[in-house]
Design an enzyme around this catalytic site. Structure first.
Site, PDB file in Angstrom:
ATOM      1  N   ASN A  42      16.393   3.088  14.366  1.00 55.30           N
ATOM      2  CA  ASN A  42      17.446   1.976  14.483  1.00 55.30           C
ATOM      3  C   ASN A  42      18.785   2.677  14.391  1.00 55.30           C
ATOM      4  O   ASN A  42      19.248   3.641  13.823  1.00 55.30           O
ATOM      5  CB  ASN A  42      17.104   0.997  13.574  1.00 55.30           C
ATOM      6  CG  ASN A  42      15.780   0.228  13.861  1.00 55.30           C
ATOM      7  OD1 ASN A  42      14.871   0.562  12.915  1.00 55.30           O
ATOM      8  ND2 ASN A  42      15.678  -0.269  14.823  1.00 55.30           N
TER       9      ASN A  42
ATOM     10  N   ASN B  13       0.718  -1.188  -0.107  1.00 56.44           N
ATOM     11  CA  ASN B  13      -0.178  -0.133   0.079  1.00 56.44           C
ATOM     12  C   ASN B  13       0.889   1.239  -0.129  1.00 56.44           C
ATOM     13  O   ASN B  13       0.300   2.247   0.146  1.00 56.44           O
ATOM     14  CB  ASN B  13      -0.911   0.119   1.201  1.00 56.44           C
ATOM     15  CG  ASN B  13      -0.466   0.269   2.641  1.00 56.44           C
ATOM     16  OD1 ASN B  13       1.009   0.209   2.720  1.00 56.44           O
ATOM     17  ND2 ASN B  13      -0.929   0.260   3.732  1.00 56.44           N
TER      18      ASN B  13
ATOM     19  N   TYR C 177      13.400 -12.627  12.695  1.00 58.69           N
ATOM     20  CA  TYR C 177      14.603 -11.952  12.320  1.00 58.69           C
ATOM     21  C   TYR C 177      15.398 -11.294  13.641  1.00 58.69           C
ATOM     22  O   TYR C 177      14.681 -10.696  14.357  1.00 58.69           O
ATOM     23  CB  TYR C 177      14.251 -10.741  11.101  1.00 58.69           C
ATOM     24  CG  TYR C 177      13.330 -10.883  10.268  1.00 58.69           C
ATOM     25  CD1 TYR C 177      13.383 -12.085   9.547  1.00 58.69           C
ATOM     26  CD2 TYR C 177      12.838  -9.984   9.549  1.00 58.69           C
ATOM     27  CE1 TYR C 177      12.549 -12.287   8.346  1.00 58.69           C
ATOM     28  CE2 TYR C 177      11.879 -10.070   8.467  1.00 58.69           C
ATOM     29  CZ  TYR C 177      11.865 -11.242   8.103  1.00 58.69           C
ATOM     30  OH  TYR C 177      11.191 -11.521   6.958  1.00 58.69           O
TER      31      TYR C 177
ATOM     32  N   ASN D 207       4.812   2.944   3.715  1.00 61.28           N
ATOM     33  CA  ASN D 207       6.380   3.124   4.086  1.00 61.28           C
ATOM     34  C   ASN D 207       7.380   2.853   3.146  1.00 61.28           C
ATOM     35  O   ASN D 207       8.401   2.439   3.233  1.00 61.28           O
ATOM     36  CB  ASN D 207       6.547   2.297   5.463  1.00 61.28           C
ATOM     37  CG  ASN D 207       7.846   2.850   5.961  1.00 61.28           C
ATOM     38  OD1 ASN D 207       8.124   3.736   6.128  1.00 61.28           O
ATOM     39  ND2 ASN D 207       8.530   1.916   6.707  1.00 61.28           N
TER      40      ASN D 207
ATOM     41  N   LYS E 275       3.089  -9.395  16.692  1.00 62.27           N
ATOM     42  CA  LYS E 275       3.940 -10.391  16.145  1.00 62.27           C
ATOM     43  C   LYS E 275       3.491 -12.167  16.872  1.00 62.27           C
ATOM     44  O   LYS E 275       3.206 -12.916  16.260  1.00 62.27           O
ATOM     45  CB  LYS E 275       5.445 -10.202  16.308  1.00 62.27           C
ATOM     46  CG  LYS E 275       5.867  -9.045  15.170  1.00 62.27           C
ATOM     47  CD  LYS E 275       5.648  -9.512  13.812  1.00 62.27           C
ATOM     48  CE  LYS E 275       6.285  -8.210  12.873  1.00 62.27           C
ATOM     49  NZ  LYS E 275       5.833  -8.528  11.356  1.00 62.27           N
TER      50      LYS E 275
ATOM     51  N   ARG F 146      23.856  -6.615  20.013  1.00 59.77           N
ATOM     52  CA  ARG F 146      22.742  -7.293  18.989  1.00 59.77           C
ATOM     53  C   ARG F 146      23.412  -8.073  17.924  1.00 59.77           C
ATOM     54  O   ARG F 146      24.666  -8.130  17.618  1.00 59.77           O
ATOM     55  CB  ARG F 146      21.976  -6.049  18.384  1.00 59.77           C
ATOM     56  CG  ARG F 146      21.275  -4.969  19.453  1.00 59.77           C
ATOM     57  CD  ARG F 146      20.034  -5.757  19.724  1.00 59.77           C
ATOM     58  NE  ARG F 146      19.354  -4.791  20.695  1.00 59.77           N
ATOM     59  CZ  ARG F 146      19.650  -4.601  21.896  1.00 59.77           C
ATOM     60  NH1 ARG F 146      20.561  -5.238  22.470  1.00 59.77           N
ATOM     61  NH2 ARG F 146      18.758  -3.855  22.786  1.00 59.77           N
TER      62      ARG F 146
ATOM     63  N   TYR G 240       4.120  -3.533  19.453  1.00 59.15           N
ATOM     64  CA  TYR G 240       4.515  -4.238  18.121  1.00 59.15           C
ATOM     65  C   TYR G 240       4.887  -5.665  18.386  1.00 59.15           C
ATOM     66  O   TYR G 240       4.521  -6.462  17.577  1.00 59.15           O
ATOM     67  CB  TYR G 240       5.730  -3.394  17.526  1.00 59.15           C
ATOM     68  CG  TYR G 240       6.459  -3.994  16.629  1.00 59.15           C
ATOM     69  CD1 TYR G 240       5.963  -4.192  15.441  1.00 59.15           C
ATOM     70  CD2 TYR G 240       7.555  -4.788  16.835  1.00 59.15           C
ATOM     71  CE1 TYR G 240       6.582  -4.887  14.470  1.00 59.15           C
ATOM     72  CE2 TYR G 240       8.587  -5.516  16.085  1.00 59.15           C
ATOM     73  CZ  TYR G 240       7.998  -5.514  14.637  1.00 59.15           C
ATOM     74  OH  TYR G 240       8.645  -5.928  13.726  1.00 59.15           O
TER      75      TYR G 240
ATOM     76  N   ASN H  27      18.591  -8.412  13.818  1.00 64.17           N
ATOM     77  CA  ASN H  27      18.703  -6.962  13.382  1.00 64.17           C
ATOM     78  C   ASN H  27      19.104  -6.583  11.667  1.00 64.17           C
ATOM     79  O   ASN H  27      20.339  -6.855  11.525  1.00 64.17           O
ATOM     80  CB  ASN H  27      19.551  -6.200  14.384  1.00 64.17           C
ATOM     81  CG  ASN H  27      18.973  -6.055  15.995  1.00 64.17           C
ATOM     82  OD1 ASN H  27      18.501  -7.266  16.663  1.00 64.17           O
ATOM     83  ND2 ASN H  27      18.861  -4.844  16.220  1.00 64.17           N
TER      84      ASN H  27
ATOM     85  N   ASP I   2      -4.053  -2.616  -0.155  1.00 64.79           N
ATOM     86  CA  ASP I   2      -3.770  -2.849   1.322  1.00 64.79           C
ATOM     87  C   ASP I   2      -4.093  -4.319   1.567  1.00 64.79           C
ATOM     88  O   ASP I   2      -4.918  -4.779   1.099  1.00 64.79           O
ATOM     89  CB  ASP I   2      -4.580  -1.891   1.995  1.00 64.79           C
ATOM     90  CG  ASP I   2      -4.493  -1.900   3.454  1.00 64.79           C
ATOM     91  OD1 ASP I   2      -4.291  -2.808   4.223  1.00 64.79           O
ATOM     92  OD2 ASP I   2      -4.090  -0.743   4.230  1.00 64.79           O
TER      93      ASP I   2
ATOM     94  N   SER J 217       9.764 -11.703  14.465  1.00 65.11           N
ATOM     95  CA  SER J 217      11.049 -10.813  14.846  1.00 65.11           C
ATOM     96  C   SER J 217      11.460 -11.111  16.292  1.00 65.11           C
ATOM     97  O   SER J 217      10.793 -11.978  17.276  1.00 65.11           O
ATOM     98  CB  SER J 217      10.223  -9.297  15.187  1.00 65.11           C
ATOM     99  OG  SER J 217      11.210  -8.895  15.971  1.00 65.11           O
TER     100      SER J 217
END
Ligand code: NAD
Ligand code: WQD
Length: 333
Positions: free
Chosen positions: A198, A32, A176, A35, A152, A230, A148, A178, A58, A124
């Site tokens: 980030n 969509n 995932y 971002n 997930k 990380r 967030y 980083n 979307d 994540s």
């Protein structure tokens, strides 16, 4: 295979599109563009030498998604689409549950209706919450510490329930660590709007002179130099992990499995500054500030399961992660 990438114009989706197309798959992107930009798809095409369809849609538009699955005779879906900023999710939890959880429900309903049963889902390492031991394996207890992360986890639980209800599903949940870096062409990469949250994109903007210095969020953690540790993974290795997961789903007998995608190595914030300076010759001024709320001291993967079952191994070193980040960022100067 004909593969639909939801969120395919985004950072990880665009790199995965390149890897899948170069492996001989037909990729269709659905996004969509909340971002990302449509021009990314032209850049993907410049790398692969092919044109890839982009459906501006979307993922919550179930009927349209269903139509797209049918139109392109889609055999597998990689679901990247969603919102991902931890801080924003604390401010706007409903927007996050709507985009991420309702988005996943919509996609799954469309897939179910069209008989598409292969799915790779972008999860994540944030679902592990506060690490109880390191490295984090897939059996580590989950417990997200922000909205967030909870979206997930909810989606992961929903996928497990769906797979338990119908054993014809073949789902790979990829956690995932980083993701950083960019494609070696410098044509695609991570381009956050506004001030980056980030570490790596922030360092890149300092190197480019767009931000004056890096704030190091805390140097009093129980880590070798006191700064957060990380598991940074090159986005092309991550993309390769999706290719391996899709191949695996073609012969797997289990309806739903979880895999960590990380290198297994931890680097501190100071390690990252030093590696970036070494790889690019740029100086990164920094100031040590207080801890950022919600941060853990250290987080890195046990990646043995992906190595054994997916035959996947991260190939890129830290220097390549820094170099490619800078190549992409400096192309934007
Ligand atoms: P990104 O924002 O660059 O890409 C996500 C894409 O999805 C964007 O192009 C956006 O326009 C699109 N999108 C968002 N909501 C949508 C919707 N409702 N319908 C259709 N398209 C929509 O993010 P990314 O870094 O590429 O992340 C991809 C996925 O990986 C996300 O699900 C994210 O939560 C997950 N993830 C990312 C990281 C990371 O650090 N980048 C780490 C772990 C997991
Ligand atoms: C890394 C380290 C910071 C910025 C986040 C999400 C996670 C996942 C990946 C999506 C930490 C330090 C950072 C800065 C700093 N995303 N830092 N100054 O927090 O590990 O993970 O992105 O799923 O859910 O939480 O990544 O890059 O923000 O931070 O000192 O300006 O760098 O404190 O130690 P994080 P990050």
């Amino acid at each position: 295979m004909n593969i639909l990438l939801t969120g395919g114009a985004g950072y990880i989706g665009s790199h995965t599109a390149v890897v899948l197309a170069q492996a001989g798959h037909h990729v269709v992107l659905l996004d969509n563009l909340c971002n990302s930009q449509a021009s990314v798809v032209t850049r993907i095409g410049r790398i692969t030498g092919q044109a890839h369809p982009l459906e501006v849609c979307d993922v919550r538009e179930t009927a349209r998604v269903q139509h797209i699955l049918r139109q392109y005779n889609i055999q597998a879906v990689v679901h990247f689409a969603g919102l991902k900023a931890v801080g924003e999710s604390v401010q706007q939890p409903l927007a996050y549950f709507n985009a991420n959880v309702s988005g996943a429900i919509s996609l799954l309903e469309a897939m179910q209706a069209e008989g598409v049963r292969k799915l790779v889902f972008s999860s994540s390492a944030t679902v592990y919450g506060q690490p109880q031991y390191l490295p984090l394996d897939e059996d580590h207890p989950t417990g997200a510490i922000n909205p967030y992360g909870r979206t997930k986890l909810h989606i992961e639980e929903m996928l497990q329930d769906l797979a338990a209800s119908d054993a014809t599903w073949r789902i790979a949940i990829l956690r995932y660590f980083n993701p950083v870096g960019a494609h070696e062409s410098g044509l695609i990469g991570e381009d956050p709007s506004g001030t980056p949250n980030n570490l790596m994109p922030y360092i890149a903007r300092v190197a480019a002179g767009k931000l004056p210095y890096l704030n190091v969020w805390g140097d009093d953690y129980a880590t070798p130099d006191g700064t957060g540790v990380r598991d940074y993974i090159h986005v092309m290795d991550l993309a390769e992990g999706h290719r391996a997961a899709l191949d695996y789903l073609n012969h797997s007998t289990l309806p739903c499995e979880v895999f960590n995608l990380g290198t297994g190595k931890g680097y501190s914030v100071l390690d990252m500054i030093q590696a970036f300076e070494l790889a690019t010759g740029k100086r990164i001024p920094f100031q040590v500030g207080p801890r950022r709320s919600g941060d853990v001291a250290a987080c890195y993967a046990d990646n043995q399961k992906a190595a054994m079952k997916l035959a996947w191994h991260a190939q890129h070193q830290l220097g390549q992660m820094c170099q490619s980040t800078w190549q992409f960022e400096s192309g934007y100067l």
